[in-house]
Design a protein around this motif. Structure first.
Motif, PDB file in Angstrom:
ATOM      1  N   GLY A 196      36.020  36.465  45.669  1.00  0.00           N
ATOM      2  CA  GLY A 196      36.455  36.783  44.289  1.00  0.00           C
ATOM      3  C   GLY A 196      35.915  35.989  43.536  1.00  0.00           C
ATOM      4  N   SER A 197      36.491  36.347  42.673  1.00  0.00           N
ATOM      5  CA  SER A 197      36.315  35.878  41.189  1.00  0.00           C
ATOM      6  C   SER A 197      37.367  33.822  40.482  1.00  0.00           C
ATOM      7  CB  SER A 197      36.103  37.107  40.044  1.00  0.00           C
ATOM      8  OG  SER A 197      37.695  37.192  39.215  1.00  0.00           O
ATOM      9  N   GLY A 198      38.372  35.012  41.254  1.00  0.00           N
ATOM     10  CA  GLY A 198      39.638  33.273  41.012  1.00  0.00           C
ATOM     11  C   GLY A 198      39.165  32.557  41.831  1.00  0.00           C
ATOM     12  N   CYS A 199      38.241  32.277  42.679  1.00  0.00           N
ATOM     13  CA  CYS A 199      38.609  31.616  43.902  1.00  0.00           C
ATOM     14  C   CYS A 199      36.613  31.265  44.448  1.00  0.00           C
ATOM     15  CB  CYS A 199      39.491  30.852  44.252  1.00  0.00           C
ATOM     16  SG  CYS A 199      39.505  32.183  45.497  1.00  0.00           S
ATOM     17  N   ARG A 200      36.451  29.826  44.556  1.00  0.00           N
ATOM     18  CA  ARG A 200      34.987  30.500  45.732  1.00  0.00           C
ATOM     19  C   ARG A 200      35.167  30.663  47.042  1.00  0.00           C
ATOM     20  NH1 ARG A 200      30.110  26.108  46.105  1.00  0.00           N
ATOM     21  NH2 ARG A 200      29.127  27.131  47.603  1.00  0.00           N
ATOM     22  N   THR A 201      35.028  31.813  47.680  1.00  0.00           N
ATOM     23  CA  THR A 201      35.063  31.847  49.181  1.00  0.00           C
ATOM     24  C   THR A 201      33.944  31.961  50.074  1.00  0.00           C
ATOM     25  OG1 THR A 201      35.391  33.532  48.639  1.00  0.00           O
ATOM     26  CG2 THR A 201      37.226  32.807  48.982  1.00  0.00           C
ATOM     27  N   SER A 202      34.394  31.978  51.428  1.00  0.00           N
ATOM     28  CA  SER A 202      33.011  32.418  51.867  1.00  0.00           C
ATOM     29  C   SER A 202      33.201  32.987  53.505  1.00  0.00           C
ATOM     30  CB  SER A 202      32.716  31.213  52.069  1.00  0.00           C
ATOM     31  OG  SER A 202      33.145  29.553  53.131  1.00  0.00           O
ATOM     32  N   SER A 203      31.982  33.798  53.699  1.00  0.00           N
ATOM     33  CA  SER A 203      31.858  34.463  54.526  1.00  0.00           C
ATOM     34  C   SER A 203      30.640  34.726  55.755  1.00  0.00           C
ATOM     35  CB  SER A 203      32.908  35.908  54.696  1.00  0.00           C
ATOM     36  OG  SER A 203      32.091  36.276  54.239  1.00  0.00           O
ATOM     37  N   LYS A 204      30.521  35.444  56.527  1.00  0.00           N
ATOM     38  CA  LYS A 204      29.280  35.814  57.424  1.00  0.00           C
ATOM     39  C   LYS A 204      28.591  36.802  56.113  1.00  0.00           C
ATOM     40  CE  LYS A 204      31.068  39.594  59.689  1.00  0.00           C
ATOM     41  NZ  LYS A 204      31.567  40.091  61.070  1.00  0.00           N
ATOM     42  N   LEU A 205      29.262  37.495  54.969  1.00  0.00           N
ATOM     43  CA  LEU A 205      28.831  38.169  54.056  1.00  0.00           C
ATOM     44  C   LEU A 205      27.851  37.466  52.751  1.00  0.00           C
ATOM     45  CD1 LEU A 205      31.583  40.855  54.040  1.00  0.00           C
ATOM     46  CD2 LEU A 205      29.397  40.839  55.586  1.00  0.00           C
ATOM     47  N   GLY A 206      28.393  36.150  52.564  1.00  0.00           N
ATOM     48  CA  GLY A 206      28.281  35.573  51.672  1.00  0.00           C
ATOM     49  C   GLY A 206      29.482  34.892  51.194  1.00  0.00           C
ATOM     50  N   GLN A 207      28.766  34.206  50.350  1.00  0.00           N
ATOM     51  CA  GLN A 207      29.946  33.533  48.692  1.00  0.00           C
ATOM     52  C   GLN A 207      29.996  33.689  47.650  1.00  0.00           C
ATOM     53  OE1 GLN A 207      28.257  29.475  49.477  1.00  0.00           O
ATOM     54  NE2 GLN A 207      29.475  28.634  51.040  1.00  0.00           N
ATOM     55  N   ILE A 208      30.881  34.297  46.840  1.00  0.00           N
ATOM     56  CA  ILE A 208      31.166  34.221  45.567  1.00  0.00           C
ATOM     57  C   ILE A 208      31.245  33.091  44.657  1.00  0.00           C
ATOM     58  CG2 ILE A 208      32.061  35.896  44.429  1.00  0.00           C
ATOM     59  CD1 ILE A 208      30.098  37.131  45.712  1.00  0.00           C
ATOM     60  N   GLY A 209      30.885  32.738  43.126  1.00  0.00           N
ATOM     61  CA  GLY A 209      31.957  31.685  42.901  1.00  0.00           C
ATOM     62  C   GLY A 209      33.399  31.900  41.732  1.00  0.00           C
ATOM     63  N   LYS A 244      41.414  29.148  27.830  1.00  0.00           N
ATOM     64  CA  LYS A 244      40.992  30.533  27.730  1.00  0.00           C
ATOM     65  C   LYS A 244      41.850  31.021  29.342  1.00  0.00           C
ATOM     66  CE  LYS A 244      36.572  30.742  26.264  1.00  0.00           C
ATOM     67  NZ  LYS A 244      35.164  31.039  26.750  1.00  0.00           N
ATOM     68  N   SER A 245      41.940  31.982  29.329  1.00  0.00           N
ATOM     69  CA  SER A 245      43.544  32.706  30.191  1.00  0.00           C
ATOM     70  C   SER A 245      41.783  33.044  30.983  1.00  0.00           C
ATOM     71  CB  SER A 245      43.372  33.258  29.574  1.00  0.00           C
ATOM     72  OG  SER A 245      44.916  32.373  29.960  1.00  0.00           O
ATOM     73  N   TRP A 246      41.446  32.914  32.632  1.00  0.00           N
ATOM     74  CA  TRP A 246      40.054  33.579  33.475  1.00  0.00           C
ATOM     75  C   TRP A 246      41.574  34.735  34.247  1.00  0.00           C
ATOM     76  CZ3 TRP A 246      36.401  31.496  31.901  1.00  0.00           C
ATOM     77  CH2 TRP A 246      36.679  30.218  31.264  1.00  0.00           C
ATOM     78  N   GLN A 247      40.517  36.233  34.555  1.00  0.00           N
ATOM     79  CA  GLN A 247      41.079  36.599  35.457  1.00  0.00           C
ATOM     80  C   GLN A 247      40.513  36.633  36.575  1.00  0.00           C
ATOM     81  OE1 GLN A 247      38.390  40.068  35.057  1.00  0.00           O
ATOM     82  NE2 GLN A 247      36.642  39.500  36.223  1.00  0.00           N
ATOM     83  N   VAL A 248      41.281  36.830  37.884  1.00  0.00           N
ATOM     84  CA  VAL A 248      41.880  36.429  39.700  1.00  0.00           C
ATOM     85  C   VAL A 248      41.018  37.416  40.316  1.00  0.00           C
ATOM     86  CG1 VAL A 248      42.602  35.700  40.766  1.00  0.00           C
ATOM     87  CG2 VAL A 248      42.780  34.118  38.671  1.00  0.00           C
ATOM     88  N   MET A 249      40.239  37.489  41.282  1.00  0.00           N
ATOM     89  CA  MET A 249      39.785  38.818  42.636  1.00  0.00           C
ATOM     90  C   MET A 249      39.711  39.025  43.479  1.00  0.00           C
ATOM     91  SD  MET A 249      37.465  42.374  41.919  1.00  0.00           S
ATOM     92  CE  MET A 249      36.687  41.831  42.100  1.00  0.00           C
TER      93      MET A 249
END
Length: 333
Positions: A13-26, A37-42
């Motif tokens: 997600g772009s709203g928070c960092r998460t992890s799994s066997k597929l990888g990590q997104i910041g 600023k206001s941030w998008q979350v996905m």
């Protein structure tokens, strides 16, 4: 009808960092010079189907006891539940339709297209057939889109002070833009639900999507993941960029990824809320699974009694057969 809140496994997600066997997104890094600023979350949750309990949470299709549990454990305001809505084919806004559950919508969708659910008939589902997107943004901006300058009581309960609260058209237009983005990218026919929740602390979308390719095949890996973690990471980063172009006119900015910046992650309020909901999910699933186990044990006990009865019957028949053969033996001599 259920009374639980869904458990989801976050893949990225772009709203928070998460992890799994597929990888990590910041997630967005909020420094002092970015505070305004206001941030998008996905978030993207990949699931092996969707349960009735998960559907009930999306649709708020709860019994009275279900509502009590949700309010006690979650962040739901029953007064604002009437402000929830969904987007359907043709970008149309309508109240959340509870006539059919999301699993029923999925089954109907697949049947009309002649596509078989690969998990159908399996004792345990093993194929990734549903992608649940959670889409939104910073709390202050999403509240402004949903309610404008109206006074709102947030938090769980049945807040009667919100009885006259009205939904603003801006949240509907934002949702339409997000719906069209998903529909254009993944196929409108693959969206089985697109529900906007205005009854929690931060308005957001739950979009249940079938990862089906142009050949009518479930193909999560080919559509989202690619061949390795690097391809998945690059795909997700690009997806955040594409979404940011849609969110720009709504005052939501694409954050700086931990992957790109190397900066230390700092959790957002939205992520803490979703983590709290995940805890509620586990409790609800434990309760539901305990009920299921009890039911299965009762069925097992009945089956064991029947087995014992049939075993006794067979033993009696064998005994009677032996007796008759003993009587018949002298007559054959």
């Amino acid at each position: 009808m259920g009374n639980s809140i869904p458990h989801t496994t976050t893949v990225g997600g772009s709203g928070c960092r998460t992890s799994s066997k597929l990888g990590q997104i910041g997630c967005p890094i909020k420094t002092d010079d970015m505070a305004e600023k206001s941030w998008q979350v996905m978030h993207m949750n990949v699931m092996k189907g969707i349960t009735t309990a998960q559907s009930n949470e999306h649709q708020r299709n709860w019994t009275e006891s279900g509502w009590k549990h949700a309010i006690d454990k979650g962040t739901y305001d029953r007064q604002r539940e009437r402000l929830n809505f969904e987007i359907v084919k043709g970008d149309k806004v309508r109240p959340v339709n509870k006539d059919k559950s999301i699993p029923e919508r999925m089954a109907e969708n697949l049947a009309l297209r002649g596509i078989k659910d690969p998990n159908e008939g399996l004792a345990e589902p093993k194929f990734r057939t549903v992608v649940d997107f959670i889409l939104g943004g910073s709390k202050e901006q999403m509240r402004q889109l949903a309610f404008g300058d109206q006074a709102v009581v947030y938090g769980s309960g049945n807040n009667t002070a919100n009885a006259s609260l009205q939904r603003k058209p801006e949240i509907e237009e934002w949702a339409r833009d997000i719906y069209r983005f998903v529909a254009d990218k993944y196929g409108e026919e693959n969206i089985i639900s697109f529900i906007v929740h205005c009854d929690e602390k931060n308005p957001h979308v739950h979009c249940a999507l079938l990862p089906i390719d142009q050949n009518g095949k479930f193909a999560f890996k080919q559509i989202f993941h690619g061949q390795n973690r690097l391809e998945f990471k690059n795909y997700m980063l690009a997806l955040h960029d594409e979404l940011a172009k849609v969110n720009e006119k709504w005052g939501l900015t694409r954050g700086v990824s931990v992957v790109e910046s190397g900066a230390r992650h700092r959790s957002t309020e939205e992520y803490r809320r979703w983590l709290a909901n995940a805890c509620v999910t586990l409790e609800a699933q434990l309760e539901n699974n305990s009920k299921l186990l009890k039911s299965l044990n009762e069925e097992l006990a009945i089956a064991q009694k029947k087995q014992k009865s049939f075993t006794t019957m067979i033993d009696n028949l064998k005994t009677e057969k032996d007796r008759l053969e003993d009587e018949l033996r002298p007559l054959r001599a």
